[in-house]
Write an enzyme that holds these catalytic residues in place. Structure first.
Site, short mmCIF file in Angstrom:
data_model
loop_
_atom_site.label_atom_id
_atom_site.label_comp_id
_atom_site.label_asym_id
_atom_site.label_seq_id
_atom_site.Cartn_x
_atom_site.Cartn_y
_atom_site.Cartn_z
N LYS A 1 1.16 -1.50 0.03
CA LYS A 1 -0.05 0.56 0.25
C LYS A 1 0.99 1.11 0.09
CE LYS A 1 -0.13 -0.52 4.70
NZ LYS A 1 -1.11 -1.34 6.11
N ARG B 1 -11.18 -0.15 14.56
CA ARG B 1 -10.64 0.81 13.16
C ARG B 1 -11.56 0.16 12.21
NH1 ARG B 1 -4.98 1.56 9.80
NH2 ARG B 1 -5.36 -1.19 10.01
N TYR C 1 14.86 32.06 6.31
CA TYR C 1 13.95 32.56 6.74
C TYR C 1 13.73 32.49 8.23
CZ TYR C 1 11.74 31.69 2.54
OH TYR C 1 10.61 31.58 1.10
N MET D 1 10.70 24.94 1.60
CA MET D 1 9.91 23.98 0.99
C MET D 1 10.69 23.18 -0.12
SD MET D 1 6.83 25.22 -1.68
CE MET D 1 5.70 25.87 -1.04
#
Ligand SMILES: *Cc1c(COP(=O)(O)O)cnc(C)c1O
Length: 814
Positions: A483, A581, A709, A758
């Protein structure tokens, strides 16, 4: 290679059961999937901790194999082929190699040591091939199985052998010595690899030295610790940077992009230069120089050849190519043995139906060209290759031996003339001798991407799979969870590998993931953990198998199954035993049984549950309770519905901690990807994923200047800062910035300074030897994903699955 069956029977002390012992075979096989299995090969049915090749014999007989070495004749096979029955098939393989080796008496170089074996072997091959017909181990075939296979590749044209021997524990080397019988030994070094297999460094040294017990001469870096263990009858030929008693005394002078050496040997002195600066390459190159000196090469020739040493690429790399193609990059070697290995790899990666091989002239086979290219052509046909592109004078002469083959005299001509639009949705093996510079072809056909990549080691995945299999009963089935793109690593490629390893099931979270795998040609059954009602149609269409966890879902699926008049469509019933779940709770079991009873449209293929705390000792009672409840509820279903489904409850840490609950199948996840929550077990796993980038720019800032930053890093002194093009959009948590985390550059730690941006981050490289363009390891061996997870307050699962899809995945096999 020609081996008579009659001789083998007596050499192996085998009992022969068959109708024809008067026969000669010309190849040895141990891999049932390899396409070299034919009427003229002898198949050794090896038995490993989790695999027994005797199971494949019936199939191999059908494919035409006639001769087998076995420890028993499998049911239904008697009378259908010829069997050499022995006690232990691995010992028999080694025995055959020993007697085969004894027919030859040319010099054989045996190499061992902790690092550098393969590189020294490849370099020696390069340096000595102008003067010798060399047989050497393909890739790094240096184990108890690889060594005998390598030796069995010798033929009568060879006049020099170079073999490597690798061991992981005591008593292995003696066997390898018997098989290789080296006349010249090289000990590369003694490092810490495989330390866990030995009680002390002394034991490790002693064991390694056993390879040389019958050598004429041992070549090594003079060292007092090793000297203490040397047998006085063994001649040595040693080198050193500081011990004047060594036979060859060497001084090193670092250049800008190379390293120069001054050598004092007997009364001579001379200089040489290598195009490397790292210590490992320096050591490896010196060992090669020592062999050349031992063979009495003239310093001028040594100097001229050693200057041309090149980086050895030992991996078969899988890359995305232009027009939807997949490239297998093996552009550094071309010999018959490694061609076989590369073609097997091509076969295991069934990415596309169509397969092309780009092949250069093949060197040093020891066969005549006529024989050689006939064999190559047989191999190409057996592997169902659709097209061959030959590059080089010799292969061009033998073009007529291949079907659908075009040839070019040189690599340059090929690149100039070939229309790359001809390549489309196919797998292309690019395999050529170094002198053909096939890396230019790879560059021309490779899809262009940016510099950050996640490298996925397919060997490590195979190793980890074997490790977990070895913890289970042989009959326990294995579902592997793929998965979320195989935990971030890459869905299709890993699924293909797992299919090749014959796991029983794949598990995905959503129908889409299963559909992508089916579209890529995966044939293994796939269970979908969380199928939404809206995806039921697609699940049926693609033959995926839904996990059913509620009455609502069950009724919806049964309704559809009835409409479509399905018969015995496989479904999986999930029970909730405490995770809370998904799943049927105890109080819904009666209704579940009522709904399923007598229904012919579906069949309950398996019953499963999932554990909440299989990784935590403090919740031992809770875990045991879950397993007990699973037993009770699944029994009830089995009895009342009169069914025999597969039962499974264990995930990775369940396999480690609750082996008694393995039932008929387990669901392996994170462990396959190299991560365990148990420290001891972790040592046995191999790292799978390495996230790499490069240095974009380096600058020096002065005291008081800041980085990034918010000015969160302020330099306390003059500081070298490197910028790396990877950031939080690629999945690097900002919690890892501001000197919490680090990256590795040339094996040194560089702290991440300032906030992670980023698409970029900055690191402190003061005092670290590096330049712009150097590779950077974000995670892998150091730092590990586990380390990052701990420091950023999360779990390794999240780190791996967060790596953005814009980061390119590269798969390789060693
Ligand atoms: C993901 C998952 C697994 C595998 O868990 P690991 O801890 O990665 O081994 C097994 N079963 C189910 C239901 C899962 O969702």
């Amino acid at each position: 290679m020609k081996i008579s069956i009659q001789n083998s029977i007596s050499n192996l002390n085998a009992q022969f059961i068959g109708d024809c012992s008067d026969y000669t075979i010309d190849s040895i096989s141990i891999d049932s999937r390899s396409l070299q299995n034919s009427a003229t090969s002898l198949f050794f049915a090896l038995v490993g901790p989790n695999n027994d090749a005797h199971h494949y014999i019936e199939d191999l007989i059908r494919q035409g194999v006639r001769y087998f070495v076995v420890n028993h004749i499998p049911e239904n096979c008697l009378g259908k082929a010829n069997f050499l029955v022995v006690k232990d098939t691995l010992i028999a393989l080694q025995q055959l190699a020993i007697s085969y080796r004894s027919q030859y008496n040319f010099p054989i170089i045996g190499i061992t040591g902790s690092n550098g074996k393969t590189i020294v072997k490849e370099w020696l091959n390069f340096l000595l091939s102008p003067d010798f017909n060399i047989i050497r181990s393909p890739k790094s075939y240096n184990s108890q199985i690889g060594v005998p296979l390598s030796i069995l590749g010798i033929n009568s044209q060879h006049n020099l052998g170079i073999f490597e021997a690798g061991i992981s524990t005591v008593a292995e080397m003696e066997k390898l010595q018997d098989i290789i019988r080296p006349t010249i030994g090289i000990l590369t070094n003694i490092g810490s690899a495989h330390d866990e297999g030995f009680a002390s460094i002394g034991e490790k040294i002693k064991e390694k030295l056993r390879l040389f017990s019958n050598c004429n001469t041992l070549i090594y870096n003079k060292n007092k610790t090793i000297d203490a263990f040397l047998n006085s009858r063994l001649n040595t030929f040693s080198w050193s940077f500081n011990d004047k008693e060594a036979d060859v005394f060497i001084q090193k002078i670092s250049g800008i992009e190379n390293t120069q050496f001054q050598v004092k040997y007997k009364l001579n002195s001379f200089d040489f230069t290598i195009p490397f600066q790292d210590n490992a390459s320096i050591e490896n190159a010196i060992h090669c120089v020592m062999v050349l000196l031992y063979f009495n090469y003239d310093p001028l020739i040594i100097e001229s050849r050693i200057r041309l040493l090149y980086p050895v690429e030992m991996r078969l790399k899988l890359k995305n190519g232009i027009n939807g193609t997949t490239l297998i990059d093996d552009s550094y070697s071309s010999d018959f043995q490694s061609l076989k290995i590369a073609l097997d790899f091509l076969e295991s990666q069934k990415h596309h139906k169509k397969k092309t091989v780009i092949l250069s002239d093949i060197f040093q086979s020891g066969l005549s060209n006529e024989e050689l290219y006939s064999k190559v052509s047989q191999l190409i046909i057996a592997n169902k290759i659709n097209r061959v592109i030959g590059i080089g004078k010799t292969i061009s002469e033998f073009k007529h031996k291949f079907v659908n083959c075009s040839t070019y005299a040189t690599t340059h001509e090929f690149i100039e003339q070939f229309d790359s639009d001809n390549l489309r949705n196919e797998t292309i093996l690019i395999k050529g001798a170094r002198s053909f510079h096939f890396e230019e072809i790879v560059t021309a056909f490779e899809e262009k991407t940016h510099e950050t990549v996640l490298e996925v080691n397919l060997n490590a995945i195979s190793n980890n799979l074997s490790f977990y299999k070895s913890k289970l009963k042989p009959e326990t089935k294995m579902m592997v969870m793929v998965k979320a793109f195989s935990y971030g690593n890459g869905g299709v490629e890993i699924a293909k590998l797992l299919e090749h390893h014959c796991v029983d099931y794949l598990g995905v979270a959503f129908a889409d993931e299963g559909i992508a795998l089916k579209n890529a040609g995966i044939q293994l059954p796939i269970m979908v953990l969380n199928p939404e009602t809206t995806s039921f149609e697609a699940i049926i269409q693609y033959q995926l198998e839904p996990e059913i966890y509620s009455l609502k879902g069950l009724n919806a699926f049964l309704k559809l199954a009835e409409q479509k008049n399905l018969r015995h469509f496989p479904i999986h019933i999930k029970l909730d035993t405490g995770m809370h779940r998904l799943g049927f709770e105890s109080n819904t079991i009666e209704e579940l049984i009522a709904a399923l009873k007598g229904n012919q449209h579906v069949i309950v293929k398996s019953i499963l549950s999932h554990m909440a705390t299989s990784d935590a000792v403090e919740h031992l009672d809770f875990s045991l309770h879950q397993i007990k409840l699973f037993e009770i509820l699944s029994q009830q279903l089995m009895v009342e519905l009169d069914i025999q489904p597969i039962r499974h409850i264990l995930n990775t840490s369940g396999i480690s901690n609750f082996t008694h609950g393995q039932y008929d199948m387990v669901r392996l996840g994170i462990g396959l990807y190299g991560i365990s929550n148990d420290q001891e077990e972790q040592k046995q796993l191999e790292n799978v994923s390495t996230l790499k980038s490069v240095i974009s720019q380096i600058r020096t800032i002065s005291e008081g200047e800041s980085v990034g930053y918010g000015r969160r890093f302020v330099a306390k002194c003059s500081t070298d800062v490197a910028t790396i093009p990877i950031g939080y959009a690629d999945g690097i948590s900002r919690l890892w910035g501001n000197e919490v985390g680090y990256v590795s550059i040339n094996k040194q730690k560089a702290a991440i300074i300032g906030s992670i941006c980023m698409d970029m981050l900055m690191v402190n490289v003061t005092g670290i030897n590096c330049v712009e363009g150097d590779p950077v390891i974000i995670f892998g061996d150091s730092p590990t994903v586990i380390e990052i997870a701990q420091k950023t307050h999360t779990i390794p699962y999240e780190i791996l699955t967060s790596i953005s899809q814009r980061v390119k995945r590269i798969f390789y096999r060693e």
